[in-house]
Design a protein around this motif. Sequence first.
Motif, short mmCIF file in Angstrom:
data_model
loop_
_atom_site.label_atom_id
_atom_site.label_comp_id
_atom_site.label_asym_id
_atom_site.label_seq_id
_atom_site.Cartn_x
_atom_site.Cartn_y
_atom_site.Cartn_z
N LEU A 72 -10.86 24.49 3.09
CA LEU A 72 -9.76 25.45 3.25
C LEU A 72 -8.68 24.88 4.16
N THR A 91 -2.90 25.37 -4.87
CA THR A 91 -4.19 26.04 -4.75
C THR A 91 -4.92 26.04 -6.09
N GLN A 99 -15.78 21.94 -5.97
CA GLN A 99 -15.55 23.37 -5.77
C GLN A 99 -16.70 24.21 -6.34
N TRP A 102 -18.61 26.48 -3.90
CA TRP A 102 -18.26 27.87 -3.66
C TRP A 102 -19.07 28.78 -4.59
N SER A 123 -15.13 33.57 2.04
CA SER A 123 -14.44 34.13 0.88
C SER A 123 -13.29 35.02 1.32
N TYR A 126 -10.48 32.74 2.23
CA TYR A 126 -9.81 32.22 1.04
C TYR A 126 -8.90 33.29 0.44
N HIS A 129 -5.79 33.49 2.38
CA HIS A 129 -4.88 32.39 2.06
C HIS A 129 -4.06 32.72 0.81
N ILE A 156 -7.97 35.05 -7.82
CA ILE A 156 -9.17 34.37 -7.34
C ILE A 156 -10.32 34.51 -8.34
#
Length: 213
Positions: A72, A91, A99, A102, A123, A126, A129, A156
């Motif tokens: 991150l 992103t 990844q 995750w 999470s 994220y 963000h 997301i």
Amino acid sequence: MPAGRKRKSPEVRRREILDAVIAIGSDSGLDAVSVRDVAERCGVAPGLIHHYFPSMDELLAESFGSWADSSLRQLQEISAGASPRVALALTVANLSPDQRIWHDALSTASRYSQLRARARSLSEDYLAHVEGLVRAGVEVGQFACPDPRESAWRIILVLDGMVAMMHILDLIGRDELATIVGPVVENELDLARGSFTELVQAVLASDGVAAGE
């Protein structure tokens, strides 16, 4: 200890163990990680792994947390100074093979309380963000949406699905990332059709270097 060989400090040894877990997890999934495999990769006895991390829960939580924090931070660093549209494209383009960690952390977390707590916290970071990028875009007139937080959640969720399709099931190639995610973001944030798709394609072509805007 053989002459000339230096004992590694606890900090170095812990880092080696954490890195080994992520390396195994990236290749085979977090649920495939075993103390024996981690010890073999580090060239130590399994007992040493238990010395630093008494439980598998702690081992996975610390490994995932350290990796996710770093991931991150790197994403925030490459996005710094870019416009909201470019930062969001960066992103999206950041969905590299590792990844899958995750995704694995979320699916494995049901069995481990420490990992679950760490995955939830990260999470949320994220989400913050992505939500921050959406809100910034709305403020400068690049995006339009009634609820930036809900839009961030939906974006997301699409990205999470792409990680599974690309890096776990191998059903989608990296070249399809822009054409699948792009239209979703365009619809969510009221962007001209094809505009975000082209931006993501440009970022992918430049290996993650921010396009000028």
